[in-house]
Design a protein around this motif. Structure first.
Motif, PDB file in Angstrom:
ATOM      1  N   SER A  22       3.637 -23.675 -34.010  1.00 55.80           N
ATOM      2  CA  SER A  22       4.257 -23.619 -32.678  1.00 55.80           C
ATOM      3  C   SER A  22       3.242 -24.089 -31.642  1.00 55.80           C
ATOM      4  O   SER A  22       2.046 -24.194 -31.944  1.00 55.80           O
TER       5      SER A  22
ATOM      6  N   PHE B 114       5.667 -21.334 -18.841  1.00 57.60           N
ATOM      7  CA  PHE B 114       6.150 -20.380 -19.827  1.00 57.60           C
ATOM      8  C   PHE B 114       5.030 -19.391 -20.148  1.00 57.60           C
ATOM      9  O   PHE B 114       3.852 -19.756 -20.144  1.00 57.60           O
TER      10      PHE B 114
ATOM     11  N   ALA C  19       3.762 -18.258 -22.688  1.00 57.01           N
ATOM     12  CA  ALA C  19       2.862 -18.591 -23.801  1.00 57.01           C
ATOM     13  C   ALA C  19       1.536 -19.174 -23.307  1.00 57.01           C
ATOM     14  O   ALA C  19       0.489 -18.939 -23.909  1.00 57.01           O
ATOM     15  N   THR C  20       1.583 -19.947 -22.207  1.00 56.69           N
ATOM     16  CA  THR C  20       0.364 -20.569 -21.675  1.00 56.69           C
ATOM     17  C   THR C  20      -0.680 -19.496 -21.359  1.00 56.69           C
ATOM     18  O   THR C  20      -1.866 -19.663 -21.655  1.00 56.69           O
TER      19      THR C  20
ATOM     20  N   PHE D  85       9.804 -26.945 -30.485  1.00 57.87           N
ATOM     21  CA  PHE D  85      10.882 -25.939 -30.435  1.00 57.87           C
ATOM     22  C   PHE D  85      12.220 -26.632 -30.138  1.00 57.87           C
ATOM     23  O   PHE D  85      12.246 -27.734 -29.582  1.00 57.87           O
TER      24      PHE D  85
ATOM     25  N   TYR E 177      10.125 -21.252 -13.502  1.00 56.99           N
ATOM     26  CA  TYR E 177      10.083 -20.052 -14.331  1.00 56.99           C
ATOM     27  C   TYR E 177       9.946 -18.864 -13.401  1.00 56.99           C
ATOM     28  O   TYR E 177       9.465 -19.036 -12.281  1.00 56.99           O
TER      29      TYR E 177
HETATM   30  C1  LIG Z   1       8.105 -24.176 -25.088  1.00 56.11           C
HETATM   31  C2  LIG Z   1       6.840 -23.985 -24.357  1.00 56.11           C
HETATM   32  C3  LIG Z   1       5.741 -23.343 -24.952  1.00 56.11           C
HETATM   33  C4  LIG Z   1       5.793 -22.648 -26.276  1.00 56.11           C
HETATM   34  O1  LIG Z   1       6.140 -23.459 -27.326  1.00 56.11           O
HETATM   35  P1  LIG Z   1       6.490 -22.812 -28.751  1.00 56.11           P
HETATM   36  O2  LIG Z   1       6.436 -23.997 -29.648  1.00 56.11           O
HETATM   37  O3  LIG Z   1       7.842 -22.204 -28.633  1.00 56.11           O
HETATM   38  O4  LIG Z   1       5.432 -21.816 -29.057  1.00 56.11           O
HETATM   39  C5  LIG Z   1       4.548 -23.282 -24.241  1.00 56.11           C
HETATM   40  N1  LIG Z   1       4.457 -23.794 -23.003  1.00 56.11           N
HETATM   41  C6  LIG Z   1       5.497 -24.386 -22.394  1.00 56.11           C
HETATM   42  C7  LIG Z   1       5.323 -24.949 -21.027  1.00 56.11           C
HETATM   43  C8  LIG Z   1       6.722 -24.481 -23.043  1.00 56.11           C
HETATM   44  O5  LIG Z   1       7.758 -25.047 -22.413  1.00 56.11           O
END
Ligand SMILES: *Cc1c(COP(=O)(O)O)cnc(C)c1O
Length: 381
Positions: free
Chosen positions: A56, A83, A85-86, A181, A323
């Protein structure tokens, strides 16, 4: 619920089915030749020396932080309008995320001035995010990083195939991270990729994605190796052959699909300007060639966003928000102070942004339908 026009959509066809079937028939599902081919092709496409696939983009961001040496006590500057995750990737290493503002209404990417204002003795790096596939101000961000001896990691999840000054986004900083994703521009279900021109990072990333082991199951199957050592604390962040096979087919379609997205973006831009000029469309005359991953608009101040989204939903149109600022999430507000005065653009714009449907097979009639639906709400307001 079935949407008349969903927010995003896949474009899978016979080629993807064949690619997956070929892997299944081969009897080898975990990382092997198909993954090697996908990495080689992805690196060539982006004109970068090393491409390392992972499970991912979140895994990619985590490994990128480890590879450049981010750890406990360090601070990493990143946008709050991204997002989660960053920022999570920074926290996984024990370091602290520090939020910088975005440039403004026409440019939702991280502001170089705000980055500079957040630099302290503890700052170790910067993570930028190319919002909607539009380029951050990389020349200035790289300059700031060099002046202060900071690493630059690019979250290029939105920007597969984007470029600035003929250089692909994701290849400007020390390491670039991409997502495959299901709603991104290149889709494998789950999946991600790291790119770098630094061979030492590439070696470390390959180790870290697979338990820090010195040989893979594939190498042993090939008879290249009979045992292994474990040389670092790694993870299982591997992709697999089915996803890599999908990725190769999707990569071959990427430029054509991104071109379709840019045409659609322009269509939206023109129609919105003609019919509802009160609605702002960011990234007008923005430098570079965007992947046009999502279609953000900024509502007029007096429009109730929830009602706006409900009204489009009643017409069967799915919308989203990119977001909520990360520092507002409970898991962040409990632990990290965000200086909200210095984040005023993020504060204002995150309350007024709405994301419209965008995918390669969206057609002109559907865009007209969406814009007319928007016109209805704005005129009634
Ligand atoms: C989708 C996304 C992620 C995470 O990606 P995954 O492959 O789902 O872990 C991270 N940063 C941004 C800006 C995203 O749009």
């Amino acid at each position: 619920m079935t949407w008349r026009i969903p927010l995003s959509n896949t474009d899978f066809g016979v080629e993807e089915e064949d690619a997956v079937n070929n892997v299944i028939r081969s009897g080898w599902l975990t990382m092997g030749e198909t993954t090697q081919a996908f990495e080689r092709e992805f690196g060539e496409y982006n004109d970068v020396s090393h491409a390392v696939s992972v499970s991912s983009c979140t895994a990619a961001l985590h490994l990128a932080c480890i590879a450049v040496g981010i750890g406990p006590g360090d601070e990493v500057i990143l946008p709050a309008l991204t997002f989660v995750a960053t920022a999570n990737a920074v926290r996984y290493t024990g370091a602290s995320p520090v939020f910088a503002d975005i440039i403004g209404f026409n440019d939702l990417t991280i502001s170089p001035d705000s980055i500079e204002a957040q630099i302290t003795d503890h700052t170790k790096g910067i993570i930028v995010m190319h919002y909607a596939g539009h380029a951050c101000d990389m020349p200035n961000i790289i300059k700031i990083a060099q002046e202060h001896d900071l690493f630059v990691i690019e979250d290029a999840a939105h920007a597969i195939g984007s470029s600035l000054n003929n250089k692909k986004l994701g290849t400007w900083g020390d390491i670039g991270c991409y997502s495959f994703f299901s709603n991104k521009n290149l889709i494998t279900g789950e999946g991600g990729m790291l790119v770098t021109d630094n061979p030492e990072y590439a070696d470390e990333l390959k180790g870290l994605r697979s338990h820090g082991m010195t040989s893979l199951t594939w190498d042993r199957h090939q008879g290249h190796s009979w045992s292994y050592d474990v040389v670092s604390l790694g993870y299982n962040y591997r992709i697999d052959e089915i996803r890599s096979a999908l990725g190769r087919v999707q990569l071959a379609k990427l430029d054509e699909n991104n071109t379709k997205r840019r045409v659609l973006e322009n269509k939206y831009r023109q129609m919105l300007e003609d019919l509802v000029p009160e609605v702002e469309v960011p990234f007008t005359s923005h430098p570079g060639i965007p992947a046009a991953h999502i279609m953000p608009i900024i509502l007029p101040e007096d429009v109730d966003r929830r009602k706006f989204m409900e009204s489009l939903k009643a017409d069967g149109i799915q919308t989203s928000i990119h977001y909520p600022p990360i520092y507002k999430f409970q898991s962040y507000s409990d632990k990290y102070d965000a200086d909200q005065h210095s984040l005023s653009n993020t504060e204002i714009i995150s309350n007024r942004e709405v994301t419209l449907p965008m995918y390669p097979n969206l057609n002109s009639n559907e865009i007209e339908f969406v814009v007319h639906s928007i016109q209805k709400v704005i005129t009634l307001n």
